[in-house]
Design a protein around this motif. Structure first.
Motif, PDB file in Angstrom:
ATOM      1  N   TYR A 315       0.855  -1.180   0.000  1.00  0.00           N
ATOM      2  CA  TYR A 315       0.000   0.000   0.000  1.00  0.00           C
ATOM      3  C   TYR A 315       0.894   1.235   0.000  1.00  0.00           C
ATOM      4  N   GLY A 316       0.604   2.173  -0.868  1.00  0.00           N
ATOM      5  CA  GLY A 316       1.370   3.410  -0.893  1.00  0.00           C
ATOM      6  C   GLY A 316       0.861   4.402   0.132  1.00  0.00           C
ATOM      7  N   ALA A 317       1.409   5.619   0.056  1.00  0.00           N
ATOM      8  CA  ALA A 317       0.906   6.726   0.873  1.00  0.00           C
ATOM      9  C   ALA A 317      -0.260   7.335   0.108  1.00  0.00           C
ATOM     10  N   TRP A 318      -1.449   6.750   0.288  1.00  0.00           N
ATOM     11  CA  TRP A 318      -2.619   7.116  -0.505  1.00  0.00           C
ATOM     12  C   TRP A 318      -3.572   7.968   0.312  1.00  0.00           C
ATOM     13  N   PRO A 319      -3.668   9.260   0.011  1.00  0.00           N
ATOM     14  CA  PRO A 319      -4.579  10.117   0.756  1.00  0.00           C
ATOM     15  C   PRO A 319      -6.043   9.752   0.498  1.00  0.00           C
ATOM     16  N   VAL A 320      -6.875  10.057   1.475  1.00  0.00           N
ATOM     17  CA  VAL A 320      -8.319   9.872   1.365  1.00  0.00           C
ATOM     18  C   VAL A 320      -8.932  11.172   0.866  1.00  0.00           C
ATOM     19  N   LEU A 321      -9.642  11.110  -0.260  1.00  0.00           N
ATOM     20  CA  LEU A 321     -10.336  12.279  -0.797  1.00  0.00           C
ATOM     21  C   LEU A 321     -11.784  12.242  -0.308  1.00  0.00           C
ATOM     22  N   VAL A 322     -12.119  13.143   0.589  1.00  0.00           N
ATOM     23  CA  VAL A 322     -13.451  13.165   1.189  1.00  0.00           C
ATOM     24  C   VAL A 322     -14.401  13.911   0.250  1.00  0.00           C
ATOM     25  N   ASP A 358      10.658  13.106  15.972  1.00  0.00           N
ATOM     26  CA  ASP A 358      11.840  13.649  15.285  1.00  0.00           C
ATOM     27  C   ASP A 358      11.472  14.577  14.130  1.00  0.00           C
ATOM     28  N   GLU A 359      10.223  15.010  14.075  1.00  0.00           N
ATOM     29  CA  GLU A 359       9.692  15.952  13.085  1.00  0.00           C
ATOM     30  C   GLU A 359       9.490  15.335  11.696  1.00  0.00           C
ATOM     31  N   ARG A 360       9.621  14.019  11.571  1.00  0.00           N
ATOM     32  CA  ARG A 360       9.302  13.372  10.296  1.00  0.00           C
ATOM     33  C   ARG A 360       7.806  13.447  10.032  1.00  0.00           C
ATOM     34  N   LEU A 361       7.452  13.630   8.751  1.00  0.00           N
ATOM     35  CA  LEU A 361       6.051  13.664   8.356  1.00  0.00           C
ATOM     36  C   LEU A 361       5.493  12.241   8.333  1.00  0.00           C
ATOM     37  N   ILE A 362       4.423  11.994   9.083  1.00  0.00           N
ATOM     38  CA  ILE A 362       3.818  10.656   9.097  1.00  0.00           C
ATOM     39  C   ILE A 362       2.351  10.690   8.652  1.00  0.00           C
ATOM     40  N   GLY A 363       1.855  11.863   8.299  1.00  0.00           N
ATOM     41  CA  GLY A 363       0.492  12.005   7.807  1.00  0.00           C
ATOM     42  C   GLY A 363       0.183  13.473   7.608  1.00  0.00           C
ATOM     43  N   PHE A 364      -0.974  13.756   7.043  1.00  0.00           N
ATOM     44  CA  PHE A 364      -1.338  15.157   6.830  1.00  0.00           C
ATOM     45  C   PHE A 364      -2.835  15.274   6.592  1.00  0.00           C
ATOM     46  N   ARG A 373      -2.072  20.297  -2.591  1.00  0.00           N
ATOM     47  CA  ARG A 373      -0.760  19.818  -2.148  1.00  0.00           C
ATOM     48  C   ARG A 373      -0.741  18.308  -1.877  1.00  0.00           C
ATOM     49  N   LYS A 374      -1.839  17.625  -2.168  1.00  0.00           N
ATOM     50  CA  LYS A 374      -1.933  16.208  -1.789  1.00  0.00           C
ATOM     51  C   LYS A 374      -0.840  15.348  -2.415  1.00  0.00           C
ATOM     52  N   VAL A 375      -0.515  15.553  -3.689  1.00  0.00           N
ATOM     53  CA  VAL A 375       0.503  14.720  -4.351  1.00  0.00           C
ATOM     54  C   VAL A 375       1.876  15.003  -3.763  1.00  0.00           C
ATOM     55  N   GLU A 376       2.190  16.273  -3.595  1.00  0.00           N
ATOM     56  CA  GLU A 376       3.484  16.668  -3.028  1.00  0.00           C
ATOM     57  C   GLU A 376       3.701  16.051  -1.647  1.00  0.00           C
ATOM     58  N   LEU A 377       2.706  16.168  -0.775  1.00  0.00           N
ATOM     59  CA  LEU A 377       2.862  15.667   0.591  1.00  0.00           C
ATOM     60  C   LEU A 377       2.814  14.144   0.634  1.00  0.00           C
ATOM     61  N   ALA A 378       2.022  13.534  -0.239  1.00  0.00           N
ATOM     62  CA  ALA A 378       1.978  12.069  -0.263  1.00  0.00           C
ATOM     63  C   ALA A 378       3.348  11.491  -0.620  1.00  0.00           C
ATOM     64  N   ARG A 379       4.074  12.169  -1.492  1.00  0.00           N
ATOM     65  CA  ARG A 379       5.412  11.695  -1.868  1.00  0.00           C
ATOM     66  C   ARG A 379       6.384  11.752  -0.690  1.00  0.00           C
TER      67      ARG A 379
END
Length: 386
Positions: A315-322, A358-364, A373-379
């Motif tokens: 499974y990738g980092a796939w955002p949910v589009l509400v 440690d300030e790593r992005l784990i979701g948004f 910005r969904k594609v940019e942040l998902a990457r």
């Protein structure tokens, strides 16, 4: 010729798997058993139909018979599987014993209803989880001959999407939930409040931080009593209080299963030889992601495995589009509680970063114009199941 395959469930998981298999093997015998009508439709469309004033026939891509012919399979509709015997490799359908060679459980998830529904109002309280549910709800709405007063219990993904859809369809909607803001599992509170403001502007009534005390009937009206003493009159009540994986068949057959779903490895294999599971019913390597993209990835991987090429699903980092056009929302919920949510933006155009210690992005989460910005942040985010 490959061994016959039996699939239990005709939703996006069951039919999606059949399509993927047919792309690899046009001749393998497939029997699909479903408790509902078996019509081929995309479940996400259920919460878009009222705004577009679409009858149920417009939501179905093709009826069951046409889908069965197109996929060259046997479909048994309105048929309930009562038991699975992993030793004799048979299914019990009433008095019938149906043998299987390989079995796939695509039984989906069922709505949870954490409150009692009195007999007097039973015909006016609904959950919408499939096309047959939509048909029943649509018929009652049409029968009123006027805009309906609808109380929706639950402000999660399903509740918010139907609330937006029904308001856009001209109905009067009241949204009831114990949380402080809509979409509590997807959005940090400031973004949830932004969605709530958009709902209010559209004429929706919000009853947040409220619990349901009970339902009662008065003529053709449902009376919804809340725990703050208020009472709401409604023509219909829509329960959107969550889904639970359908594990009863699997558990009764001795398969590993719990509240998270039927336990499967990354090849979608259960704890019993020859039995697989996918979709909302399956917990894959500890993750049950009830969204379209993980389901599609699982169908593709399982089709390869069943065709003789064992394949692990990722499974990738796939955002949910509400689907809330009143305020666009996209979210990639973190798989663990973040150390913090960092919110930027103004008005209803907001970005929330879920960060580890440690300030790593784990979701948004994104609202308004920031959904671009969904594609940019998902990457930049970690995959759900790498």
């Amino acid at each position: 010729m490959a061994a016959p395959l039996t699939i239990v469930g005709s939703g996006m998981a069951g039919l999606g798997l059949a399509r993927q298999l047919r792309a690899k093997d046009g001749d393998r015998p497939i029997t699909l058993i479903t408790a509902d009508s078996g019509d081929d439709y995309a479940k996400p469309l259920l919460s878009t139909g009222f705004a577009k004033r679409l009858p149920p026939t417009r939501l179905a891509a093709r009826p069951a018979l046409e889908a069965a012919e197109q996929l060259n399979l046997v479909m048994r509709t309105h048929t309930r599987v009562e038991a699975i015997d992993p030793v004799s490799r048979t299914l019990r359908l009433g008095e019938e014993r149906l043998p299987w060679s390989e079995l796939v459980l695509a039984t989906g998830a069922a709505p949870t209803l954490p409150f009692a529904v009195p007999e007097a109002v039973r015909e006016r309280v609904f959950s919408i989880n499939d096309l047959d549910d939509y048909r029943r709800f649509h018929a009652v709405l049409q029968g009123l001959g006027r805009p309906a007063r609808v109380v929706i219990i639950g402000a999660g993904l399903v509740g918010c999407e139907f609330a937006n859809d029904l308001v856009a369809g001209g109905h009067a909607v009241s949204l009831v939930a114990p949380e402080a803001a809509p979409l509590p599992r997807l959005l940090p509170e400031p973004l949830g409040h932004a969605l709530g403001e958009a709902f209010l502007e559209a004429g929706m009534a919000l009853h947040l931080r409220r619990g349901l005390e009970g339902l009662d009937g008065a003529g053709d009206e449902v009376v919804v009593a809340l725990n703050d003493g208020s009472r709401l009159g409604a023509d219909l009540v829509l329960a959107a209080t969550g889904l639970r994986p359908r594990i009863e068949l699997a558990k009764a057959a001795g398969l590993a299963a719990d509240a998270a779903g039927i336990r499967v490895d990354r090849t979608l294999a259960t704890s019993a030889p020859g039995i697989y599971a996918l979709g909302d019913a399956a917990c894959v390597a500890g993750i049950n992601a009830m969204y379209v993209q993980p389901l599609q990835a699982s169908a593709k991987a399982l089709a390869a495995t069943l065709s003789g090429q064992p394949t692990e699903v990722s499974y990738g980092a796939w955002p949910v589009l509400v689907k809330t056009p009143l305020l666009p929302v996209v979210a990639l919920p973190p798989t663990r509680p973040p150390a913090r949510w960092r919110v930027e933006g103004e008005g209803r155009d907001l970005v929330a970063y879920a960060e580890a210690q440690d300030e790593r992005l784990i979701g948004f989460a994104l609202t308004g114009s920031r959904v671009r910005r969904k594609v940019e942040l998902a990457r930049a985010a970690p995959p759900l199941l790498g």
